[in-house]
Design an enzyme around this catalytic site. Structure first.
Site, PDB file in Angstrom:
ATOM      1  N   TRP A 202       0.834  -1.218   0.000  1.00 57.17           N
ATOM      2  CA  TRP A 202       0.000   0.000   0.000  1.00 57.17           C
ATOM      3  C   TRP A 202       0.853   1.245   0.000  1.00 57.17           C
ATOM      4  O   TRP A 202       0.531   2.216  -0.695  1.00 57.17           O
ATOM      5  CB  TRP A 202      -1.003  -0.039   1.148  1.00 57.17           C
ATOM      6  CG  TRP A 202      -2.018  -1.108   0.897  1.00 57.17           C
ATOM      7  CD1 TRP A 202      -2.137  -2.298   1.553  1.00 57.17           C
ATOM      8  CD2 TRP A 202      -3.007  -1.126  -0.155  1.00 57.17           C
ATOM      9  NE1 TRP A 202      -3.141  -3.048   0.980  1.00 57.17           N
ATOM     10  CE2 TRP A 202      -3.692  -2.353  -0.061  1.00 57.17           C
ATOM     11  CE3 TRP A 202      -3.369  -0.238  -1.155  1.00 57.17           C
ATOM     12  CZ2 TRP A 202      -4.726  -2.703  -0.937  1.00 57.17           C
ATOM     13  CZ3 TRP A 202      -4.400  -0.584  -2.022  1.00 57.17           C
ATOM     14  CH2 TRP A 202      -5.060  -1.794  -1.918  1.00 57.17           C
TER      15      TRP A 202
ATOM     16  N   ASP B 143      -1.569   6.463   6.606  1.00 57.84           N
ATOM     17  CA  ASP B 143      -2.630   5.610   6.074  1.00 57.84           C
ATOM     18  C   ASP B 143      -2.884   4.532   7.132  1.00 57.84           C
ATOM     19  O   ASP B 143      -2.082   3.623   7.312  1.00 57.84           O
ATOM     20  CB  ASP B 143      -2.179   4.985   4.749  1.00 57.84           C
ATOM     21  CG  ASP B 143      -3.178   3.945   4.238  1.00 57.84           C
ATOM     22  OD1 ASP B 143      -4.241   3.762   4.862  1.00 57.84           O
ATOM     23  OD2 ASP B 143      -2.875   3.324   3.199  1.00 57.84           O
TER      24      ASP B 143
ATOM     25  N   LYS C 197     -12.867  -1.822   6.879  1.00 58.06           N
ATOM     26  CA  LYS C 197     -12.221  -2.900   7.627  1.00 58.06           C
ATOM     27  C   LYS C 197     -12.655  -2.849   9.090  1.00 58.06           C
ATOM     28  O   LYS C 197     -13.338  -3.739   9.575  1.00 58.06           O
ATOM     29  CB  LYS C 197     -10.706  -2.795   7.494  1.00 58.06           C
ATOM     30  CG  LYS C 197     -10.265  -2.895   6.034  1.00 58.06           C
ATOM     31  CD  LYS C 197      -8.836  -2.496   5.848  1.00 58.06           C
ATOM     32  CE  LYS C 197      -8.531  -2.191   4.400  1.00 58.06           C
ATOM     33  NZ  LYS C 197      -8.655  -3.347   3.517  1.00 58.06           N
TER      34      LYS C 197
HETATM   35  N1  PMP Z   1      -4.286   1.326   2.306  1.00 59.73           N
HETATM   36  C1  PMP Z   1      -4.371   0.170   2.993  1.00 59.73           C
HETATM   37  C2  PMP Z   1      -3.438  -0.065   4.145  1.00 59.73           C
HETATM   38  C3  PMP Z   1      -5.316  -0.786   2.620  1.00 59.73           C
HETATM   39  O1  PMP Z   1      -5.406  -1.943   3.286  1.00 59.73           O
HETATM   40  C4  PMP Z   1      -6.197  -0.514   1.540  1.00 59.73           C
HETATM   41  C5  PMP Z   1      -7.292  -1.479   1.129  1.00 59.73           C
HETATM   42  N2  PMP Z   1      -7.062  -2.793   1.283  1.00 59.73           N
HETATM   43  C6  PMP Z   1      -6.048   0.677   0.853  1.00 59.73           C
HETATM   44  C7  PMP Z   1      -5.099   1.593   1.271  1.00 59.73           C
HETATM   45  C8  PMP Z   1      -6.917   1.015  -0.313  1.00 59.73           C
HETATM   46  O2  PMP Z   1      -8.165   1.293   0.147  1.00 59.73           O
HETATM   47  P1  PMP Z   1      -9.429   1.536  -0.760  1.00 59.73           P
HETATM   48  O3  PMP Z   1      -9.773   0.229  -1.381  1.00 59.73           O
HETATM   49  O4  PMP Z   1     -10.430   2.026   0.227  1.00 59.73           O
HETATM   50  O5  PMP Z   1      -9.072   2.561  -1.774  1.00 59.73           O
END
Ligand code: PMP
Length: 368
Positions: A104, A175, A199
């Site tokens: 991420w 994040d 989540k």
């Molecule tokens: N950052 C992290 C740490 C994630 O786990 C996720 C989704 N799994 C995201 C960003 C992306 O999130 P979204 O699907 O809400 O754009």
């Protein structure tokens, strides 16, 4: 609730049954409104109460200081990968620091580079993203636009330990998508945290950001309204139609956290207890289960491990699924197995998985 599975999905993920029950009970008429939250105007007093309670609950749970703003947005955490550098890096004369801790964080860097200079202050690629740095010791230049971290890497299953946040330096932007509300935070050490709700905090379609007010003054003029944090701050996230139902679910989840669980310290204790149930099986398996994460940085949210072969991993996932434990396959980019055990996963679910892991290993030993 009947016929529920144990859902180990990384997100959208399992929700507290209490939340589902209240949402069900209020589905045809919310609080005497004669209509559901799905149907009501976001300008109604009912919705004002909902978004107001959502914010209050977040402020109480995280002890958010008065000079921080709580924003409700759409576009997922992925849009934040772009909005953060648009608002805080664009047009500036300094670089932004990024800790590349996993999948991420890598995505966040891709978007930031479109907006300005990015300095990668640490990169865990060589370890296969199994470990994390001591952020306080990275020597990040104080004049950096900000320092971006990912508190929990959902795919690799690594998480910064409590207290990792530097107490000085450039604004820390985090994040926190996959460990938001799983433990208390020293909010005043952050410039901003953001998280997709799907989540730990609710349902998909909503992203929460909490940011220190003075950062709003750094935003360059000329951004599109919907990409400018000031639009959300000025209109209490009601500039346009917000994801109303997801805000309602977040309100219910945070109410559950405050009044049923009793706050984030208690939530953290429960999360650590659940995680330990699985990590001890891994540690005591004589290498049958191999954890991905460096033990110092093991995630309490996403437990990742391998088995001796891909065939066995597939069998493990299939057999678990056949007995009601779903979504244990690791992310397609890393393979192996992953159990996501966010706040709402009851300890009973984790005990069932623990027993299954022990049985699976014993069966293998007695058949080979
Ligand atoms: N950052 C992290 C740490 C994630 O786990 C996720 C989704 N799994 C995201 C960003 C992306 O999130 P979204 O699907 O809400 O754009």
């Amino acid at each position: 609730m009947t016929e529920r599975v144990w859902n180990f999905s990384a997100g959208p993920a399992t929700l507290p049954s209490r939340v589902l029950e209240v949402a069900r009970d209020e589905m045809s008429s919310f609080n005497g409104a004669g209509m559901s939250v799905l149907e009501m105007s976001h300008r109604s007093t009912w919705f004002e109460d909902i978004i107001g309670e959502a914010e209050t609950n977040l402020r109480e749970l995280l002890a958010v200081p008065a000079d921080y703003r709580v924003l409700f947005m759409q576009g997922g955490a992925s849009l934040q990968f772009s909005m953060v550098p648009m608002n805080f890096l664009r047009g500036g004369s300094t670089a932004a620091g990024y800790v590349v801790s996993g999948s991420w964080a890598k995505k966040a860097v891709v978007e930031a580079k479109r907006e300005g200079e990015v300095r990668v202050v640490w990169d865990g690629a060589d370890s296969g993203f199994s470990t994390l740095p001591a952020v306080r010791e990275l020597g990040v230049e104080a004049d950096s636009a900000y320092l971006h971290v990912t508190s929990n890497e959902t795919i690799q299953g690594i998480e910064f330990p409590p207290g990792f946040e530097p107490d000085a330096g450039p604004p820390l932007i985090c994040d926190a998508s996959s460990d938001f509300l799983s433990r208390p935070l020293p909010m005043s050490r952050y410039g901003m945290i953001y998280a997709g709700a799907q989540k730990n905090a609710g349902s998909a379609g909503l992203t929460v950001a909490i940011l220190r007010e003075d950062l709003l003054e750094r935003i360059p003029d000329g951004l599109h309204s919907m990409l400018d944090y000031r639009t959300f701050a000025d209109d209490r996230s009601l500039y346009n139609t917000p994801p109303a139902f997801s805000i309602y679910v977040l309100m219910l989840v945070t109410r559950w956290l405050r009044f049923d669980v009793g706050g984030l310290e208690e939530m953290q204790a429960r999360n650590l207890e659940k995680a330990a149930l699985l990590y001890t099986v891994i540690d005591e398996s004589d290498g049958f289960y191999r954890g991905h994460a460096d033990p110092a940085f093991r995630s309490a949210m996403n437990i990742t491990w391998r088995l001796p072969s891909e065939d066995l991993e597939k069998r493990f996932v299939d057999e678990a699924s056949a007995v009601g434990m779903l979504e244990l396959k690791g992310h397609r980019s890393v393979g192996g197995c992953r159990a996501s055990i966010y706040n709402a996963m009851p300890i009973e679910g984790v005990r069932v998985l623990r027993a299954f892991m022990q049985d699976f290993m014993q069966d293998f030993a007695s058949n080979s």
